[in-house]
Design an enzyme around this catalytic site. Structure first.
Site, PDB file in Angstrom:
ATOM      1  N   GLU A  80       0.851  -1.193   0.000  1.00 48.90           N
ATOM      2  CA  GLU A  80       0.000   0.000   0.000  1.00 48.90           C
ATOM      3  C   GLU A  80       0.890   1.247   0.000  1.00 48.90           C
ATOM      4  O   GLU A  80       1.955   1.268   0.630  1.00 48.90           O
ATOM      5  CB  GLU A  80      -0.858  -0.013   1.264  1.00 48.90           C
ATOM      6  CG  GLU A  80      -1.673   1.248   1.535  1.00 48.90           C
ATOM      7  CD  GLU A  80      -2.302   1.261   2.918  1.00 48.90           C
ATOM      8  OE1 GLU A  80      -3.352   1.898   3.071  1.00 48.90           O
ATOM      9  OE2 GLU A  80      -1.742   0.633   3.853  1.00 48.90           O
ATOM     10  N   ASN A 117      -7.253   5.832  -2.000  1.00 51.00           N
ATOM     11  CA  ASN A 117      -6.132   4.957  -1.690  1.00 51.00           C
ATOM     12  C   ASN A 117      -6.296   3.750  -2.609  1.00 51.00           C
ATOM     13  O   ASN A 117      -7.177   2.921  -2.403  1.00 51.00           O
ATOM     14  CB  ASN A 117      -6.199   4.555  -0.209  1.00 51.00           C
ATOM     15  CG  ASN A 117      -4.972   3.787   0.247  1.00 51.00           C
ATOM     16  OD1 ASN A 117      -4.239   3.232  -0.549  1.00 51.00           O
ATOM     17  ND2 ASN A 117      -4.774   3.740   1.563  1.00 51.00           N
ATOM     18  N   LYS A 154      -9.486   1.452  -2.041  1.00 53.70           N
ATOM     19  CA  LYS A 154      -9.696   0.955  -0.678  1.00 53.70           C
ATOM     20  C   LYS A 154     -11.078   1.330  -0.154  1.00 53.70           C
ATOM     21  O   LYS A 154     -11.462   2.496  -0.160  1.00 53.70           O
ATOM     22  CB  LYS A 154      -8.606   1.508   0.233  1.00 53.70           C
ATOM     23  CG  LYS A 154      -8.613   0.975   1.658  1.00 53.70           C
ATOM     24  CD  LYS A 154      -7.393   1.517   2.388  1.00 53.70           C
ATOM     25  CE  LYS A 154      -7.302   1.039   3.816  1.00 53.70           C
ATOM     26  NZ  LYS A 154      -6.092   1.574   4.483  1.00 53.70           N
ATOM     27  N   GLU A 200      -6.701   8.805   7.438  1.00 54.85           N
ATOM     28  CA  GLU A 200      -7.150   8.341   6.121  1.00 54.85           C
ATOM     29  C   GLU A 200      -8.520   8.901   5.765  1.00 54.85           C
ATOM     30  O   GLU A 200      -8.797   9.185   4.595  1.00 54.85           O
ATOM     31  CB  GLU A 200      -7.161   6.809   6.072  1.00 54.85           C
ATOM     32  CG  GLU A 200      -5.771   6.212   5.997  1.00 54.85           C
ATOM     33  CD  GLU A 200      -5.783   4.754   5.603  1.00 54.85           C
ATOM     34  OE1 GLU A 200      -6.311   4.430   4.520  1.00 54.85           O
ATOM     35  OE2 GLU A 200      -5.268   3.940   6.395  1.00 54.85           O
ATOM     36  N   CYS A 247      -4.756  -3.046   3.161  1.00 55.25           N
ATOM     37  CA  CYS A 247      -4.570  -2.816   4.594  1.00 55.25           C
ATOM     38  C   CYS A 247      -5.791  -3.179   5.439  1.00 55.25           C
ATOM     39  O   CYS A 247      -6.069  -4.359   5.646  1.00 55.25           O
ATOM     40  CB  CYS A 247      -4.144  -1.374   4.818  1.00 55.25           C
ATOM     41  SG  CYS A 247      -3.329  -1.109   6.422  1.00 55.25           S
ATOM     42  N   ASN A 265       0.286  -0.741   5.256  1.00 57.31           N
ATOM     43  CA  ASN A 265       1.210   0.039   6.088  1.00 57.31           C
ATOM     44  C   ASN A 265       0.571   0.045   7.473  1.00 57.31           C
ATOM     45  O   ASN A 265      -0.376   0.815   7.708  1.00 57.31           O
ATOM     46  CB  ASN A 265       1.322   1.491   5.629  1.00 57.31           C
ATOM     47  CG  ASN A 265       2.046   1.721   4.317  1.00 57.31           C
ATOM     48  OD1 ASN A 265       2.685   2.738   4.133  1.00 57.31           O
ATOM     49  ND2 ASN A 265       1.933   0.797   3.383  1.00 57.31           N
TER      50      ASN A 265
END
Length: 313
Positions: free
Chosen positions: A47, A107, A124, A143, A169, A194
């Site tokens: 990621e 993302n 994501k 995020e 993730c 991450n």
């Protein structure tokens, strides 16, 4: 006859705020070349592979964060990675921060075939963290400030003679992620992450706890859907903020067949037999034979916890 796909999980060590794209791409190319020399067909990076994990920093003006986003893929800095993949005949997948022409922020991750063409993109879905500064946390996880939830669901693509899907993730912690792909017959899920060594607010959770839950999530998703899962970390201490490693490959029975034990750039290579997914898909997890969808309404009709459905009769 087996359908072998030799994958290289290409873990990246820390990427600092001062590191430029070109230097990161050179590291990615070096790993790709090593993977090719070791017989890999498909290299998977983490990621946000091109940058530091920037959601740890609060920008009052969200536009300040656009420096970490890609407006084109490939772009000037990433073109050498695509050129190398094409020259080596390597397929690849990696994650990055995507800024669309309409100004939307995601993302994202992509699947790239051996000719260097992008054949799939995932955005994501399960964004963790928060949107505003939280003074109670040891570090920020913003995020929800910098990304929109993905708008493409969990598609699966015909790729490398198999059925391949992507996740990013926090998606790995949600069983729905794997099941939606499982219902498309997925045979390999590639997952970049991450993940901080601490979650920023728990006083009791240890690194061992976090690695246990990481493994548990990946192994359960693999087993419950009879699919390979390749989970690839960006790890190490980025500008003073630690990320754990734990890059691993789980087979369709949920067993871990390989795991890296460090937090630097490195490769985990394994020949994955996509036909090994058939046993679980035809027996324990034969969805067509055993699923009872008439009892699953709450999964899509409720977001949060509601009243219990039990009766006394």
């Amino acid at each position: 006859m087996s359908r072998l796909l030799t994958v290289a999980a290409a873990q990246l060590g820390p990427i600092h705020r001062a590191d430029d794209r070109a230097s990161v791409v050179r590291r990615m190319i070096a790993l790709m070349q090593q993977a090719k020399a070791r017989g890999a067909d498909f290299v998977i990076y983490p990621e946000l592979a091109l940058t530091t994990f920037f959601p740890r920093w609060y920008c009052e003006d969200r536009v300040e964060a656009d420096q970490w986003f890609e407006t084109a893929m490939p772009g000037p800095d990433t073109q050498p990675l695509f050129d190398t993949a094409r020259a080596l005949g390597m397929a690849m997948s990696f994650g990055y921060a995507e800024l669309t022409p309409e100004g939307r922020h995601f993302n994202s991750s992509i699947l790239v075939d051996r000719t260097g063409e992008i054949i799939g993109k995932y955005r994501k879905v399960h964004l963790p963290g928060h949107a505003e500064r939280d003074p109670t946390r040891a570090h920020q996880h913003l995020e929800k400030r910098y990304f929109e939830p993905g708008d493409r669901g969990f598609p699966v693509w015909r790729f490398e003679n198999g059925l391949v899907g992507m996740a990013i993730c926090n998606d790995r912690r949600w069983p729905e992620t794997y099941r939606v792909m499982g219902l498309q017959g997925v045979e390999m899920v590639v997952l970049g992450y991450n993940t901080p060594t601490t979650n920023g607010h728990s006083k009791t959770e240890t690194l061992a706890d976090r690695l246990f839950h990481h493994r548990l999530s990946v192994q359960a998703g693999a087993y419950h859907n009879s699919t390979w899962v390749v989970a690839v970390a960006k790890a190490g201490v980025e500008d003073g903020f630690p990320l754990f490693g734990g890059t691993l490959i789980a087979d369709p029975s949920g067993k871990i067949v390989g795991e890296l034990d460090h937090e630097e750039d490195g490769l985990l290579i394994h020949a994955c037999d996509l036909d090994a997914t058939r046993f679980g898909k035809e027996t324990m997890f034969n969805f067509a034979a055993h699923r009872r969808v008439e009892h699953y309404d709450l999964i899509t009709s409720r977001i949060g916890v509601g009243a219990p459905l039990g009766t006394t009769d």
